[in-house]
Design a protein around this motif. Structure first.
Motif, PDB file in Angstrom:
ATOM      1  N   GLU A 198       0.939  -1.246  -0.573  1.00  0.00           N
ATOM      2  CA  GLU A 198       0.022  -0.057  -0.118  1.00  0.00           C
ATOM      3  C   GLU A 198       0.733   1.140   0.192  1.00  0.00           C
ATOM      4  OE1 GLU A 198      -2.565  -0.412   2.972  1.00  0.00           O
ATOM      5  OE2 GLU A 198      -3.983  -2.170   2.520  1.00  0.00           O
ATOM      6  N   ALA A 199       2.043   1.673   0.863  1.00  0.00           N
ATOM      7  CA  ALA A 199       2.912   2.357   0.785  1.00  0.00           C
ATOM      8  C   ALA A 199       3.457   3.092  -0.802  1.00  0.00           C
ATOM      9  CB  ALA A 199       4.445   2.337   2.144  1.00  0.00           C
TER      10      ALA A 199
ATOM     11  N   ASP B 140      10.414  10.164   2.042  1.00  0.00           N
ATOM     12  CA  ASP B 140      10.745  10.669   3.428  1.00  0.00           C
ATOM     13  C   ASP B 140       8.420  10.423   4.088  1.00  0.00           C
ATOM     14  OD1 ASP B 140      12.840  11.400   3.866  1.00  0.00           O
ATOM     15  OD2 ASP B 140      12.726  13.804   3.626  1.00  0.00           O
ATOM     16  N   THR B 141       7.851  11.259   3.316  1.00  0.00           N
ATOM     17  CA  THR B 141       6.782  11.142   3.333  1.00  0.00           C
ATOM     18  C   THR B 141       6.211   9.021   3.718  1.00  0.00           C
ATOM     19  OG1 THR B 141       6.041  13.053   1.829  1.00  0.00           O
ATOM     20  CG2 THR B 141       4.330  11.545   3.117  1.00  0.00           C
ATOM     21  N   VAL B 142       6.731   8.000   2.523  1.00  0.00           N
ATOM     22  CA  VAL B 142       5.916   6.745   2.709  1.00  0.00           C
ATOM     23  C   VAL B 142       7.024   6.554   4.087  1.00  0.00           C
ATOM     24  CG1 VAL B 142       6.528   4.891   0.605  1.00  0.00           C
ATOM     25  CG2 VAL B 142       5.903   7.407   0.168  1.00  0.00           C
ATOM     26  N   GLY B 143       7.697   6.462   4.411  1.00  0.00           N
ATOM     27  CA  GLY B 143       8.683   5.919   5.216  1.00  0.00           C
ATOM     28  C   GLY B 143       7.248   5.624   6.078  1.00  0.00           C
TER      29      GLY B 143
ATOM     30  N   LEU C 204       4.364   7.025   6.799  1.00  0.00           N
ATOM     31  CA  LEU C 204       3.110   5.998   5.551  1.00  0.00           C
ATOM     32  C   LEU C 204       2.979   4.470   5.884  1.00  0.00           C
ATOM     33  CD1 LEU C 204       0.375   7.209   4.205  1.00  0.00           C
ATOM     34  CD2 LEU C 204       1.457   6.555   1.894  1.00  0.00           C
ATOM     35  N   ALA C 205       4.168   4.229   5.330  1.00  0.00           N
ATOM     36  CA  ALA C 205       4.460   2.637   5.718  1.00  0.00           C
ATOM     37  C   ALA C 205       4.288   2.341   7.390  1.00  0.00           C
ATOM     38  CB  ALA C 205       5.770   2.128   5.606  1.00  0.00           C
TER      39      ALA C 205
ATOM     40  N   ARG D  14      -1.244  -0.430  11.571  1.00  0.00           N
ATOM     41  CA  ARG D  14      -3.546  -0.762  11.259  1.00  0.00           C
ATOM     42  C   ARG D  14      -3.231  -1.889  10.787  1.00  0.00           C
ATOM     43  NH1 ARG D  14      -4.524   1.851   5.697  1.00  0.00           N
ATOM     44  NH2 ARG D  14      -4.538  -0.115   5.274  1.00  0.00           N
ATOM     45  N   ASN D  15      -3.004  -2.260   9.977  1.00  0.00           N
ATOM     46  CA  ASN D  15      -3.240  -3.880   9.018  1.00  0.00           C
ATOM     47  C   ASN D  15      -2.753  -5.223  10.690  1.00  0.00           C
ATOM     48  OD1 ASN D  15      -3.586  -3.308   6.977  1.00  0.00           O
ATOM     49  ND2 ASN D  15      -1.768  -3.659   5.867  1.00  0.00           N
ATOM     50  N   VAL D  16      -1.851  -4.458  11.556  1.00  0.00           N
ATOM     51  CA  VAL D  16      -1.585  -5.373  12.498  1.00  0.00           C
ATOM     52  C   VAL D  16      -2.404  -4.877  14.075  1.00  0.00           C
ATOM     53  CG1 VAL D  16       0.432  -6.192  14.353  1.00  0.00           C
ATOM     54  CG2 VAL D  16       0.881  -5.547  11.529  1.00  0.00           C
TER      55      VAL D  16
END
Length: 133
Positions: free
Chosen positions: A34-35, A115-118, A120-121, A127-129
């Motif tokens: 997703e990231a 930087d943003t995606v780090g 976000l991941a 959230r998934n966990v």
């Protein structure tokens, strides 16, 4: 969870096996994908550069790096890359020497997304966990 000193090793192994579950690995892999999708969308929006043809931004994509998938952890790695204009990514990001001398201005657009995606991941994986438990 309470345990005695004698049962500590068994308790630790049980907890580690729980963390190594298939559901947890799947949640992490989904969060990473997703990231990567989000990074692709951000780069497709363009950057501070003026693009004349529109070909550079539309060719961003993401994919799973099969050589990086760990057989031990079962986690996947993803790359976000430009399919056809990969040569321009470094030149636009860092700038380069011009043909007539001097330098061409840099347009950093990948570092900001990175930087943003780090962050976000991390939020997507959390959230998934949390959805598992």
């Amino acid at each position: 969870m309470k345990t005695t000193i004698d049962g500590l090793d068994e308790t630790i192994m049980e907890e580690l096996e729980g963390w190594a579950s298939k559901d947890l690995k799947q949640a992490i892999n989904e969060g990473m994908e997703e990231a990567a999708e989000a990074a692709e969308k951000m780069l497709k929006k363009g950057g501070p550069y003026e693009e004349k043809t529109g070909k550079y931004t539309k060719d961003w994509t993401h994919g799973q790096r099969s050589s990086r998938a760990s057989s031990i952890t079962g986690l996947n790695s993803y790359s976000v890359y430009n399919k056809k204009h990969y040569q321009l990514t470094h030149l636009l990001e860092k700038g380069h020497a011009s043909r007539n001398g001097g330098r061409v201005k840099a347009f950093p657009h990948i570092a900001a997304v990175n930087d943003t995606v780090g962050e976000l991941a991390i939020s997507k994986i959390k959230r998934n966990v949390e959805g598992i438990g």
